[in-house]
Design a protein around this motif. Structure first.
Motif, PDB file in Angstrom:
ATOM      1  N   ALA A 119      16.634  44.646  25.001  1.00 41.18           N
ATOM      2  CA  ALA A 119      15.549  43.801  24.496  1.00 41.18           C
ATOM      3  C   ALA A 119      16.006  42.356  24.327  1.00 41.18           C
ATOM      4  O   ALA A 119      15.277  41.409  24.671  1.00 41.18           O
ATOM      5  N   ALA A 120      17.225  42.174  23.800  1.00 46.28           N
ATOM      6  CA  ALA A 120      17.750  40.817  23.614  1.00 46.28           C
ATOM      7  C   ALA A 120      17.963  40.120  24.952  1.00 46.28           C
ATOM      8  O   ALA A 120      17.657  38.924  25.094  1.00 46.28           O
ATOM      9  N   PHE A 121      18.478  40.857  25.950  1.00 48.55           N
ATOM     10  CA  PHE A 121      18.689  40.260  27.269  1.00 48.55           C
ATOM     11  C   PHE A 121      17.366  39.838  27.901  1.00 48.55           C
ATOM     12  O   PHE A 121      17.278  38.786  28.546  1.00 48.55           O
ATOM     13  N   ALA A 122      16.333  40.676  27.747  1.00 51.86           N
ATOM     14  CA  ALA A 122      15.025  40.320  28.298  1.00 51.86           C
ATOM     15  C   ALA A 122      14.474  39.070  27.610  1.00 51.86           C
ATOM     16  O   ALA A 122      13.913  38.180  28.256  1.00 51.86           O
ATOM     17  N   THR A 129      15.422  31.704  31.777  1.00 51.17           N
ATOM     18  CA  THR A 129      15.168  31.992  33.193  1.00 51.17           C
ATOM     19  C   THR A 129      16.481  32.034  33.976  1.00 51.17           C
ATOM     20  O   THR A 129      17.372  32.788  33.633  1.00 51.17           O
ATOM     21  N   ILE A 130      16.625  31.170  34.993  1.00 53.50           N
ATOM     22  CA  ILE A 130      17.796  31.273  35.877  1.00 53.50           C
ATOM     23  C   ILE A 130      19.089  30.833  35.203  1.00 53.50           C
ATOM     24  O   ILE A 130      20.174  31.021  35.757  1.00 53.50           O
ATOM     25  N   HIS A 131      19.001  30.231  34.004  1.00 55.19           N
ATOM     26  CA  HIS A 131      20.200  29.769  33.298  1.00 55.19           C
ATOM     27  C   HIS A 131      20.595  30.732  32.180  1.00 55.19           C
ATOM     28  O   HIS A 131      21.278  30.333  31.238  1.00 55.19           O
ATOM     29  N   SER A 132      20.191  31.992  32.294  1.00 59.06           N
ATOM     30  CA  SER A 132      20.378  32.931  31.182  1.00 59.06           C
ATOM     31  C   SER A 132      21.780  33.522  31.110  1.00 59.06           C
ATOM     32  O   SER A 132      22.167  34.052  30.069  1.00 59.06           O
ATOM     33  N   ILE A 136      23.604  35.049  27.769  1.00 62.33           N
ATOM     34  CA  ILE A 136      23.886  36.482  27.637  1.00 62.33           C
ATOM     35  C   ILE A 136      25.362  36.701  27.322  1.00 62.33           C
ATOM     36  O   ILE A 136      25.720  37.508  26.455  1.00 62.33           O
ATOM     37  N   SER A 137      26.242  35.974  28.009  1.00 62.05           N
ATOM     38  CA  SER A 137      27.679  36.095  27.750  1.00 62.05           C
ATOM     39  C   SER A 137      28.012  35.708  26.312  1.00 62.05           C
ATOM     40  O   SER A 137      28.797  36.383  25.637  1.00 62.05           O
ATOM     41  N   THR A 138      27.394  34.626  25.836  1.00 62.13           N
ATOM     42  CA  THR A 138      27.636  34.181  24.461  1.00 62.13           C
ATOM     43  C   THR A 138      27.159  35.223  23.463  1.00 62.13           C
ATOM     44  O   THR A 138      27.847  35.526  22.477  1.00 62.13           O
ATOM     45  N   LEU A 139      25.980  35.785  23.718  1.00 58.24           N
ATOM     46  CA  LEU A 139      25.432  36.788  22.798  1.00 58.24           C
ATOM     47  C   LEU A 139      26.329  38.022  22.728  1.00 58.24           C
ATOM     48  O   LEU A 139      26.592  38.550  21.642  1.00 58.24           O
ATOM     49  N   THR A 140      26.795  38.512  23.871  1.00 63.68           N
ATOM     50  CA  THR A 140      27.650  39.706  23.859  1.00 63.68           C
ATOM     51  C   THR A 140      28.979  39.431  23.166  1.00 63.68           C
ATOM     52  O   THR A 140      29.586  40.351  22.605  1.00 63.68           O
ATOM     53  N   LEU A 141      29.427  38.165  23.214  1.00 61.76           N
ATOM     54  CA  LEU A 141      30.661  37.819  22.508  1.00 61.76           C
ATOM     55  C   LEU A 141      30.483  38.032  21.010  1.00 61.76           C
ATOM     56  O   LEU A 141      31.347  38.614  20.344  1.00 61.76           O
ATOM     57  N   PHE A 142      29.348  37.609  20.465  1.00 60.75           N
ATOM     58  CA  PHE A 142      29.060  37.846  19.053  1.00 60.75           C
ATOM     59  C   PHE A 142      28.816  39.328  18.788  1.00 60.75           C
ATOM     60  O   PHE A 142      29.290  39.886  17.796  1.00 60.75           O
ATOM     61  N   GLY A 143      28.065  39.977  19.691  1.00 60.16           N
ATOM     62  CA  GLY A 143      27.753  41.398  19.508  1.00 60.16           C
ATOM     63  C   GLY A 143      28.998  42.268  19.483  1.00 60.16           C
ATOM     64  O   GLY A 143      28.991  43.335  18.860  1.00 60.16           O
ATOM     65  N   GLY A 144      30.063  41.814  20.133  1.00 58.67           N
ATOM     66  CA  GLY A 144      31.299  42.583  20.149  1.00 58.67           C
ATOM     67  C   GLY A 144      31.935  42.744  18.783  1.00 58.67           C
ATOM     68  O   GLY A 144      32.812  43.598  18.602  1.00 58.67           O
ATOM     69  N   VAL A 331      27.520  42.246  32.827  1.00 54.69           N
ATOM     70  CA  VAL A 331      27.051  42.574  34.172  1.00 54.69           C
ATOM     71  C   VAL A 331      25.708  43.296  34.102  1.00 54.69           C
ATOM     72  O   VAL A 331      24.779  43.002  34.875  1.00 54.69           O
ATOM     73  N   ARG A 332      25.595  44.223  33.156  1.00 55.60           N
ATOM     74  CA  ARG A 332      24.341  44.969  33.008  1.00 55.60           C
ATOM     75  C   ARG A 332      23.183  44.042  32.644  1.00 55.60           C
ATOM     76  O   ARG A 332      22.044  44.279  33.017  1.00 55.60           O
ATOM     77  N   GLY A 333      23.493  42.973  31.923  1.00 58.54           N
ATOM     78  CA  GLY A 333      22.444  42.039  31.535  1.00 58.54           C
ATOM     79  C   GLY A 333      22.087  41.023  32.603  1.00 58.54           C
ATOM     80  O   GLY A 333      20.955  40.536  32.633  1.00 58.54           O
ATOM     81  N   THR A 334      23.031  40.703  33.482  1.00 60.66           N
ATOM     82  CA  THR A 334      22.803  39.615  34.439  1.00 60.66           C
ATOM     83  C   THR A 334      22.450  40.087  35.847  1.00 60.66           C
ATOM     84  O   THR A 334      21.738  39.390  36.568  1.00 60.66           O
ATOM     85  N   ILE A 335      22.918  41.261  36.253  1.00 65.16           N
ATOM     86  CA  ILE A 335      22.718  41.641  37.651  1.00 65.16           C
ATOM     87  C   ILE A 335      21.267  41.989  37.988  1.00 65.16           C
ATOM     88  O   ILE A 335      20.822  41.729  39.116  1.00 65.16           O
ATOM     89  N   PRO A 336      20.458  42.555  37.072  1.00 68.43           N
ATOM     90  CA  PRO A 336      19.051  42.769  37.446  1.00 68.43           C
ATOM     91  C   PRO A 336      18.338  41.468  37.791  1.00 68.43           C
ATOM     92  O   PRO A 336      17.532  41.423  38.727  1.00 68.43           O
ATOM     93  N   GLN A 337      18.643  40.392  37.056  1.00 75.49           N
ATOM     94  CA  GLN A 337      18.034  39.104  37.372  1.00 75.49           C
ATOM     95  C   GLN A 337      18.544  38.576  38.706  1.00 75.49           C
ATOM     96  O   GLN A 337      17.770  38.063  39.523  1.00 75.49           O
ATOM     97  N   ALA A 338      19.858  38.719  38.946  1.00 78.05           N
ATOM     98  CA  ALA A 338      20.437  38.196  40.185  1.00 78.05           C
ATOM     99  C   ALA A 338      19.842  38.865  41.417  1.00 78.05           C
ATOM    100  O   ALA A 338      19.677  38.220  42.457  1.00 78.05           O
TER     101      ALA A 338
END
Length: 402
Positions: A119-122, A129-132, A136-144, A331-338
């Protein structure tokens, strides 16, 4: 890319809510399950089975949750998710019978689909948009840091007031902290019909442009299913090892203190992996980063199988395992967009994550059953190696098909 104040606010809000949501929904049960067993007299299979059931519920509705995110944005959907999570945790804190306990975890499964990473990635993808990718990388760093914060916090709260009041406190935090923060997210912007049509026409006719796919188009694409199976097989291994790693290392002959010390490397290595993705691999395509991520897991398991009696092999496994798991989230957050574009990211990402959530629920239970009949830990590690090689093969095949 330089983030605007609104963009920074979005990342900050989601960083706080992801830590709170992962901590209360996912990590707390590892600390509180023994207390629930002791008070209620239930078997461990039932206590953890309800949690696994919640993951199945989340996987079942992930696509529908993604559709809502595409249509209405994160403010509405993640706000509803926080309200649902709060009510589910409060119900869980008051559960005195098995049906109510399972009902509470069913409600929490709904909350997972509306509040956790997908949900957060969406939300981020529709905002940036294309600069996400960087966001996403920053968010997962905190989520870790969710497990780093919530394992000791849950242990402390449990010792002070018991598992019921701990879950009650987490439920109240969802209602008083996460819900208001999610309501501060920007509303999803809707372009005028003429502008939307013109944008779609330009996107579909422009050369060398990766147009946005509909969910139906993605589901008909072999690349989608190969990626879904790759993430699913990978999740099976990670979820199984997160539960059974320390006991299996003990069966090899390593002292529990050493096993715990080595396993403690995994969390920091996840953070290191995400920092590395943000710095060293920031200009690489997500598809390329994914090759390392999927290849690292079978390499780690092979080190266990061949040299598991040596402490250095355990350390190598934990390092590779942590790096892989940390980067995999990005990768799971970025590859569907790519591969499929941004317009229907929520629905496509949700559908792709569904099988992985099923595997995440099944992994610990199936491996627990296999452990009872296996002649040695190497049988378990070999089984997991097969799954990890399958995930790598599916991933590479998906890129080739694409």
């Amino acid at each position: 890319m330089k983030h605007t104040p609104h963009a920074l606010q979005t990342i900050a809000i989601l960083a706080v809510t992801q830590i709170l949501s992962w901590g209360s929904l996912y990590y707390a049960i590892a600390i509180l399950a023994p207390e629930i067993q002791k008070e209620m007299g239930w078997r461990a299979e039932l206590v953890f089975g309800a949690f696994s059931w919640s993951l199945l519920v989340a996987g079942t509705i992930a696509t529908y949750s993604g559709m809502l995110l595409d249509r209405h944005g994160g403010r509405l959907v993640m706000g509803m998710g926080s309200a649902t999570c709060g009510l589910g945790l409060i119900l869980l804190s008051s559960a005195h019978t098995l049906p109510i306990y399972f009902l509470a975890w069913s409600i929490l499964g709904l909350a997972m689909a509306m509040t956790l990473y997908e949900a957060a990635f969406a939300t981020i993808t529709h905002h940036f948009t294309i600069h996400s990718r960087q966001a996403i990388s920053t968010l997962t760093l905190f989520g870790g840091f969710a497990s780093t914060v919530f394992w000791p916090l849950t242990q402390k709260l449990n010792s002070l007031m018991g598992w019921r009041d701990t879950y009650l406190a987490y439920g109240i935090a969802q209602l008083l902290v996460c819900l208001p923060l999610h309501l501060l997210l920007q509303a999803k912007k809707t372009a005028p019909p003429a502008e939307t049509a013109a944008a779609k026409t330009a996107q579909n006719t422009a050369p060398n442009t990766n147009r946005s796919h509909s969910l139906q188009e993605a589901l008909r694409n072999p690349t989608f299913w190969k990626l879904a199976f790759a993430f699913s097989a990978n999740s099976f291994v990670f979820s199984a090892m997160s539960v059974h790693l320390i006991p299996l290392l003990g069966q090899i002959g390593h002292p529990v203190t050493l096993a715990v010390f080595m396993a403690a490397l995994i969390g920091p290595m996840q953070v290191v992996g995400r920092i590395g993705e943000m710095t060293l691999a920031r200009n690489a395509m997500p598809q390329t980063v994914g090759k390392f991520t999927f290849a690292a897991l079978p390499a780690a398991l092979l080190a266990l199988i061949l040299f598991g009696s040596h402490a250095w092999a355990i350390a190598l496994f934990c390092i590779l395992y942590g790096l892989s798991n940390g980067i995999l989230t990005i990768v799971r957050g970025t590859i569907p967009q790519a591969l499929f574009g941004t317009e229907n990211y929520g629905a496509i990402s949700g559908a792709m994550s569904g099988p992985a959530l099923f595997s995440k629920a099944a992994g610990p239970l199936l491996i627990a059953s296999l452990i009872q009949h296996a002649s040695s830990p190497d049988v378990i590690f070999t089984c997991l190696l097969v799954f990890s090689l399958a995930s790598l093969a599916f991933y590479l095949s998906a890129l080739k098909t694409r």
